[in-house]
Design a protein around this motif. Structure first.
Motif, PDB file in Angstrom:
ATOM      1  N   ALA A  10       0.754  -0.782   0.340  1.00  0.00           N
ATOM      2  CA  ALA A  10       0.080  -0.016   0.091  1.00  0.00           C
ATOM      3  C   ALA A  10       0.565   1.442  -0.350  1.00  0.00           C
ATOM      4  O   ALA A  10       2.035   1.408  -0.051  1.00  0.00           O
ATOM      5  CB  ALA A  10      -0.995  -0.298   1.298  1.00  0.00           C
ATOM      6  N   CYS A  11       0.804   2.650  -0.252  1.00  0.00           N
ATOM      7  CA  CYS A  11       1.178   3.460  -0.386  1.00  0.00           C
ATOM      8  C   CYS A  11       1.922   3.832   1.416  1.00  0.00           C
ATOM      9  O   CYS A  11       2.740   4.769   1.143  1.00  0.00           O
ATOM     10  CB  CYS A  11       0.455   5.116  -0.418  1.00  0.00           C
ATOM     11  SG  CYS A  11      -0.814   5.219   0.475  1.00  0.00           S
ATOM     12  N   LEU A  33      -5.826  -4.587   5.857  1.00  0.00           N
ATOM     13  CA  LEU A  33      -6.635  -2.632   5.450  1.00  0.00           C
ATOM     14  C   LEU A  33      -8.195  -3.436   4.682  1.00  0.00           C
ATOM     15  O   LEU A  33      -8.952  -2.802   5.348  1.00  0.00           O
ATOM     16  CB  LEU A  33      -5.799  -2.776   4.156  1.00  0.00           C
ATOM     17  CG  LEU A  33      -6.110  -1.581   3.320  1.00  0.00           C
ATOM     18  CD1 LEU A  33      -5.603  -0.558   3.819  1.00  0.00           C
ATOM     19  CD2 LEU A  33      -5.464  -1.706   1.789  1.00  0.00           C
ATOM     20  N   LYS A  36      -9.585  -4.186   8.655  1.00  0.00           N
ATOM     21  CA  LYS A  36      -8.935  -2.361   9.797  1.00  0.00           C
ATOM     22  C   LYS A  36      -8.513  -3.531  11.099  1.00  0.00           C
ATOM     23  O   LYS A  36      -8.926  -2.914  12.096  1.00  0.00           O
ATOM     24  CB  LYS A  36     -10.271  -2.293  10.019  1.00  0.00           C
ATOM     25  CG  LYS A  36     -10.948  -1.713   8.858  1.00  0.00           C
ATOM     26  CD  LYS A  36      -9.825  -0.562   7.756  1.00  0.00           C
ATOM     27  CE  LYS A  36     -10.528  -0.212   6.498  1.00  0.00           C
ATOM     28  NZ  LYS A  36      -9.274   0.541   5.534  1.00  0.00           N
ATOM     29  N   GLY A  52      -8.968   5.227   8.906  1.00  0.00           N
ATOM     30  CA  GLY A  52      -8.847   3.601   8.488  1.00  0.00           C
ATOM     31  C   GLY A  52      -7.551   3.112   7.525  1.00  0.00           C
ATOM     32  O   GLY A  52      -8.127   1.901   6.628  1.00  0.00           O
ATOM     33  N   ALA A  53      -6.763   4.101   7.383  1.00  0.00           N
ATOM     34  CA  ALA A  53      -6.126   3.981   5.697  1.00  0.00           C
ATOM     35  C   ALA A  53      -4.696   4.250   7.071  1.00  0.00           C
ATOM     36  O   ALA A  53      -4.755   4.794   7.816  1.00  0.00           O
ATOM     37  CB  ALA A  53      -6.265   5.647   5.098  1.00  0.00           C
ATOM     38  N   VAL A  54      -3.679   3.707   6.405  1.00  0.00           N
ATOM     39  CA  VAL A  54      -2.121   3.775   6.397  1.00  0.00           C
ATOM     40  C   VAL A  54      -2.003   4.824   5.087  1.00  0.00           C
ATOM     41  O   VAL A  54      -2.249   4.838   4.209  1.00  0.00           O
ATOM     42  CB  VAL A  54      -1.489   2.614   5.722  1.00  0.00           C
ATOM     43  CG1 VAL A  54      -1.571   1.818   6.898  1.00  0.00           C
ATOM     44  CG2 VAL A  54      -2.115   1.781   5.030  1.00  0.00           C
ATOM     45  N   PRO A  55      -0.873   5.555   5.818  1.00  0.00           N
ATOM     46  CA  PRO A  55       0.825   5.080   6.566  1.00  0.00           C
ATOM     47  C   PRO A  55      -0.436   5.904   7.860  1.00  0.00           C
ATOM     48  O   PRO A  55      -0.529   7.271   7.753  1.00  0.00           O
ATOM     49  CB  PRO A  55       1.037   5.706   6.106  1.00  0.00           C
ATOM     50  CG  PRO A  55       1.009   6.641   5.413  1.00  0.00           C
ATOM     51  CD  PRO A  55       0.146   6.638   4.761  1.00  0.00           C
ATOM     52  N   GLU A  67      -1.673  10.994   6.538  1.00  0.00           N
ATOM     53  CA  GLU A  67      -1.356  11.881   5.587  1.00  0.00           C
ATOM     54  C   GLU A  67      -0.027  11.238   4.883  1.00  0.00           C
ATOM     55  O   GLU A  67       1.195  11.724   5.305  1.00  0.00           O
ATOM     56  CB  GLU A  67      -2.045  12.499   4.888  1.00  0.00           C
ATOM     57  CG  GLU A  67      -3.172  13.364   5.700  1.00  0.00           C
ATOM     58  CD  GLU A  67      -4.341  12.374   4.299  1.00  0.00           C
ATOM     59  OE1 GLU A  67      -3.845  12.202   3.636  1.00  0.00           O
ATOM     60  OE2 GLU A  67      -5.116  11.518   5.409  1.00  0.00           O
ATOM     61  N   SER A  68       0.273  11.093   3.812  1.00  0.00           N
ATOM     62  CA  SER A  68       1.325  10.306   3.031  1.00  0.00           C
ATOM     63  C   SER A  68       2.355  11.756   3.269  1.00  0.00           C
ATOM     64  O   SER A  68       3.745  11.355   3.584  1.00  0.00           O
ATOM     65  CB  SER A  68       1.699  10.086   1.912  1.00  0.00           C
ATOM     66  OG  SER A  68       1.053   8.712   1.973  1.00  0.00           O
ATOM     67  N   HIS A 108      -2.408   8.945  -7.221  1.00  0.00           N
ATOM     68  CA  HIS A 108      -2.815   7.632  -6.009  1.00  0.00           C
ATOM     69  C   HIS A 108      -4.077   7.486  -6.063  1.00  0.00           C
ATOM     70  O   HIS A 108      -5.365   6.863  -6.913  1.00  0.00           O
ATOM     71  CB  HIS A 108      -2.337   7.448  -4.555  1.00  0.00           C
ATOM     72  CG  HIS A 108      -3.200   7.309  -3.720  1.00  0.00           C
ATOM     73  ND1 HIS A 108      -2.515   7.397  -2.417  1.00  0.00           N
ATOM     74  CD2 HIS A 108      -3.449   6.176  -3.274  1.00  0.00           C
ATOM     75  CE1 HIS A 108      -3.004   6.241  -1.359  1.00  0.00           C
ATOM     76  NE2 HIS A 108      -3.628   5.235  -2.366  1.00  0.00           N
ATOM     77  N   LYS A 109      -5.348   9.119  -5.676  1.00  0.00           N
ATOM     78  CA  LYS A 109      -6.335   8.767  -5.766  1.00  0.00           C
ATOM     79  C   LYS A 109      -7.082   8.992  -6.582  1.00  0.00           C
ATOM     80  O   LYS A 109      -8.317   8.094  -6.634  1.00  0.00           O
ATOM     81  CB  LYS A 109      -6.508  10.022  -4.799  1.00  0.00           C
ATOM     82  CG  LYS A 109      -6.266   9.939  -3.236  1.00  0.00           C
ATOM     83  CD  LYS A 109      -7.213   8.638  -3.166  1.00  0.00           C
ATOM     84  CE  LYS A 109      -6.928   8.223  -1.500  1.00  0.00           C
ATOM     85  NZ  LYS A 109      -7.869   6.832  -0.819  1.00  0.00           N
ATOM     86  N   PHE A 113      -7.036   4.337  -5.951  1.00  0.00           N
ATOM     87  CA  PHE A 113      -7.995   3.956  -6.123  1.00  0.00           C
ATOM     88  C   PHE A 113      -9.298   3.179  -6.858  1.00  0.00           C
ATOM     89  O   PHE A 113      -9.794   2.328  -6.511  1.00  0.00           O
ATOM     90  CB  PHE A 113      -8.611   5.120  -5.047  1.00  0.00           C
ATOM     91  CG  PHE A 113      -9.551   4.492  -3.929  1.00  0.00           C
ATOM     92  CD1 PHE A 113      -9.035   4.310  -3.167  1.00  0.00           C
ATOM     93  CD2 PHE A 113     -11.036   4.690  -4.791  1.00  0.00           C
ATOM     94  CE1 PHE A 113      -9.741   4.275  -1.854  1.00  0.00           C
ATOM     95  CE2 PHE A 113     -11.601   4.850  -3.430  1.00  0.00           C
ATOM     96  CZ  PHE A 113     -10.814   3.929  -2.230  1.00  0.00           C
ATOM     97  N   TRP A 117      -9.364  -0.834  -6.512  1.00  0.00           N
ATOM     98  CA  TRP A 117     -10.149  -0.721  -5.067  1.00  0.00           C
ATOM     99  C   TRP A 117     -11.813  -1.960  -5.752  1.00  0.00           C
ATOM    100  O   TRP A 117     -11.720  -1.694  -6.441  1.00  0.00           O
ATOM    101  CB  TRP A 117     -10.678   0.418  -4.444  1.00  0.00           C
ATOM    102  CG  TRP A 117      -9.440   0.566  -3.291  1.00  0.00           C
ATOM    103  CD1 TRP A 117     -10.784   0.970  -2.626  1.00  0.00           C
ATOM    104  CD2 TRP A 117      -8.715   0.156  -2.565  1.00  0.00           C
ATOM    105  NE1 TRP A 117      -9.535   0.823  -0.640  1.00  0.00           N
ATOM    106  CE2 TRP A 117      -8.287   0.388  -1.286  1.00  0.00           C
ATOM    107  CE3 TRP A 117      -7.323  -0.106  -3.406  1.00  0.00           C
ATOM    108  CZ2 TRP A 117      -6.916   0.609  -0.948  1.00  0.00           C
ATOM    109  CZ3 TRP A 117      -5.643  -0.468  -2.800  1.00  0.00           C
ATOM    110  CH2 TRP A 117      -6.115  -0.624  -1.229  1.00  0.00           C
ATOM    111  N   TRP A 170       6.809   4.819  -5.234  1.00  0.00           N
ATOM    112  CA  TRP A 170       5.254   3.302  -4.880  1.00  0.00           C
ATOM    113  C   TRP A 170       4.171   3.366  -5.603  1.00  0.00           C
ATOM    114  O   TRP A 170       4.080   1.772  -6.648  1.00  0.00           O
ATOM    115  CB  TRP A 170       4.710   4.027  -3.520  1.00  0.00           C
ATOM    116  CG  TRP A 170       3.981   2.988  -3.562  1.00  0.00           C
ATOM    117  CD1 TRP A 170       3.128   1.556  -2.830  1.00  0.00           C
ATOM    118  CD2 TRP A 170       2.354   3.426  -3.826  1.00  0.00           C
ATOM    119  NE1 TRP A 170       1.966   1.285  -2.993  1.00  0.00           N
ATOM    120  CE2 TRP A 170       1.024   2.245  -3.353  1.00  0.00           C
ATOM    121  CE3 TRP A 170       1.674   5.029  -4.247  1.00  0.00           C
ATOM    122  CZ2 TRP A 170      -0.261   2.212  -3.572  1.00  0.00           C
ATOM    123  CZ3 TRP A 170       0.664   5.174  -3.881  1.00  0.00           C
ATOM    124  CH2 TRP A 170      -0.921   3.975  -3.919  1.00  0.00           C
TER     125      TRP A 170
END
Ligand SMILES: N[C@@H](CCC(=O)N[C@@H](CS)C(=O)NCC(=O)O)C(=O)O
Length: 217
Positions: A10-11, A33, A36, A52-55, A67-68, A108-109, A113, A117, A170
């Motif tokens: 993942a990111c 992921l 959770k 609910g998201a990494v990192p 937030e990366s 990314h988004k 996604f 996804w 990535w």
């Protein structure tokens, strides 16, 4: 010690690369992921981050950073002498932020996604097909911007590897899984080869690729 919550490939991989490039030891905490949970103790990852998201980076004082773009700059600033981010306040620093934002939002988004996804969620099949079509239309434009920028450069910002390169590396890695062949953009393919040849980048990718194969999704 810093703690990084991650999911393999993942990111959050960009943050692992940044930590490895900086030579900073951290505790890597695997979360799942899809369900959770934090894998080592079964706890609810949403108590770590409501997003609910990494990192998620847990700082030495216990504060949580998400937030990366923020996490990557934080890591870089722990070792300013390495130049993983240009000095705060410099024009180059804003260039770094410019690229972190572009990679995060427009690659990314905007693309990864919606294109892979919800891959097994039949109820979302129509929405998924529409989103994929729209995302594919945009991705060429965004990747062309990056490719043009990298045509005569080794790195995104300045003359050295920065955390923006970790973020882009990535994204480019994942594009293949999302059905985009970056060979269409030779500067991107060459860049990815160069980044993957860096020992810490290679080690990070190898570790997470192997871990990914063991995960049940
Ligand atoms: N804006 C966030 C996005 C983080 C993000 O979307 N992470 C993904 C993995 S690549 C995630 O954890 N998604 C879980 C979910 O959306 O449920 C960032 O740049 O860090």
């Amino acid at each position: 010690m810093l703690q990084l919550y991650f999911w393999p490939m993942a990111c959050s991989l960009a943050s692992r690369i940044a930590l490895m490039e900086a030579g900073i030891e951290a505790r890597y905490r695997l979360m799942h992921l899809w369900n959770k949970t934090v894998v080592d103790d079964g706890s609810d990852f949403r108590t770590v981050s409501q997003k609910g998201a990494v990192p998620v980076l847990i700082l030495e004082n216990g504060e949580r950073l998400t937030e990366s773009a923020a996490v990557l700059q934080y890591i870089a600033d722990l070792k300013p002498e390495l130049g993983l981010a240009p000095p705060p306040g410099s024009l180059e620093r804003y260039r770094l932020q410019e690229w972190l934002s572009f990679v995060g939002c427009e690659i990314h988004k905007a693309f990864l996604f919606p294109t892979f996804w919800y891959k097994d969620d039949a109820a979302k099949a129509d929405a998924k097909a529409d989103a994929k079509a729209a995302a594919r239309e945009r991705i060429g434009q965004s990747l062309s911007v990056v490719a043009e920028h990298l045509a005569n450069r080794l790195y995104l910002v300045g003359e050295r590897f920065t955390v923006a390169d970790a973020h882009l590396t990535w994204s480019l890695l994942l594009l293949g899984r999302a059905g985009v062949d970056i060979a269409q953009w030779p500067p991107l393919a060459g860049y990815l080869d160069r980044m993957r040849a860096r020992p810490q980048v290679a080690a990070s990718i190898k570790h997470e690729t192997e871990l990914w194969k063991t995960m049940k999704v």
